[in-house]
Design a protein around this motif. Sequence first.
Motif, mmCIF file in Angstrom:
data_model
loop_
_atom_site.group_PDB
_atom_site.id
_atom_site.type_symbol
_atom_site.label_atom_id
_atom_site.label_comp_id
_atom_site.label_asym_id
_atom_site.label_seq_id
_atom_site.Cartn_x
_atom_site.Cartn_y
_atom_site.Cartn_z
ATOM 1 N N ASN A 33 1.529 -0.254 -2.630
ATOM 2 C CA ASN A 33 1.924 0.920 -1.861
ATOM 3 C C ASN A 33 3.444 0.914 -1.691
ATOM 4 O O ASN A 33 4.020 -0.108 -1.328
ATOM 5 N N TYR A 35 5.160 2.301 0.562
ATOM 6 C CA TYR A 35 5.550 2.448 1.961
ATOM 7 C C TYR A 35 5.117 1.230 2.770
ATOM 8 O O TYR A 35 4.196 0.512 2.379
ATOM 9 N N TYR A 260 -1.720 7.098 10.362
ATOM 10 C CA TYR A 260 -0.692 6.552 9.468
ATOM 11 C C TYR A 260 -1.211 6.465 8.039
ATOM 12 O O TYR A 260 -0.499 6.768 7.083
ATOM 13 N N CYS A 264 0.610 8.384 4.775
ATOM 14 C CA CYS A 264 1.123 7.701 3.582
ATOM 15 C C CYS A 264 0.340 8.097 2.332
ATOM 16 O O CYS A 264 0.922 8.319 1.270
#
Length: 353
Positions: A33, A35, A260, A264
């Motif tokens: 990922n 992020y 969250y 994302c």
Amino acid sequence: MKFCNARTRALDPYTPGEQPRIENLVKLNTNENPYPPSPRAIEAMRAAVGEGLRLYPDPESVELRRAVAKRHNVSLEQVFVGNGSDEVLAFAVAALADPGLGMRFFDITYSFYPVYAQLMGIPAHVIALNDDLTVPIEKCFGNDSMLLFPNPNAPTSLALPLEAVRLMVESNPDHAVVVDEAYVEFGAQSAVELVNGYENLLVIRTLSKSHALAGLRVGYAVGSAGIIEGLNRVKNSFNSYPLDRIAQAGATAALLDEDYLLECSGRIQKTRAKALRDLRALGFDCPEALGNFLFARHPQKGGRELFAALRAQGVLVRRFDKPRIGEYLRISIGTDEQMQRLIEALQRALGEG
């Protein structure tokens, strides 16, 4: 290798993606990922670091399993957790695949599956994907051995609709059907909602990709209480404390921070859509993707040549030197800036930059 047994000497182990230390590298080879993890997860892990680390963690990971059960609307007895989904998958193969009957998986799939089969002495029955890399559903209806497949598939990033998965589960009533959903949070349909209706279904997830916790190593499975009991028997015969205190705390907090996750995942899907358009504009054959990666080949440039050209420019992707897919590159979705660097590097490699 002198003192290793014949099975160990014969193993062809899984090869993980490169983790090179190259300055200013655009790392798009391991489906990480782009992020950071949830701030709530980081806070929970920091709080877990302290005097309590002298004690063993909860061997049943009750709080983490409660978080999984709450998210998927199942009972605590239907949840298993382990040290990354790779470990959970290994336990599933050990618990569910009959050595006398073997196990089934696709010819183009997650390359750990044949390793598990070889390690555990389980005959592999390989189902060839169609020429367009889609799944031949009817060839999965055999009901003669355990069936294991990723959805979305790896490395193709193609996904089956929920109804197709349902048909595969229904058509194999006497054997377990294991669905590896490592990438499902990026737009595919999950089979978790089918678990309460089919006792032969096991769905396996990881927090490595969707929750940006690849460094934490947490995976879980949702299935019938009977299957979960089998996984626990294997786990407790191998390692009764697979998840440490920090991992349990961070994973629990990450699962509870659904806002969250959605934020994302949405950003990654938006970037993926643009990267897909950009690759096709450069002439790449790139199927629709529902994982956090793309699978692309170019009609004029070979996969090996493109891989080397990108690496020389500090852009790292993944290439599998295997039948049918050697010309493809698997490209993880990074930030918008990273994907722009990829496209610019490809333009130069193709003589268009």
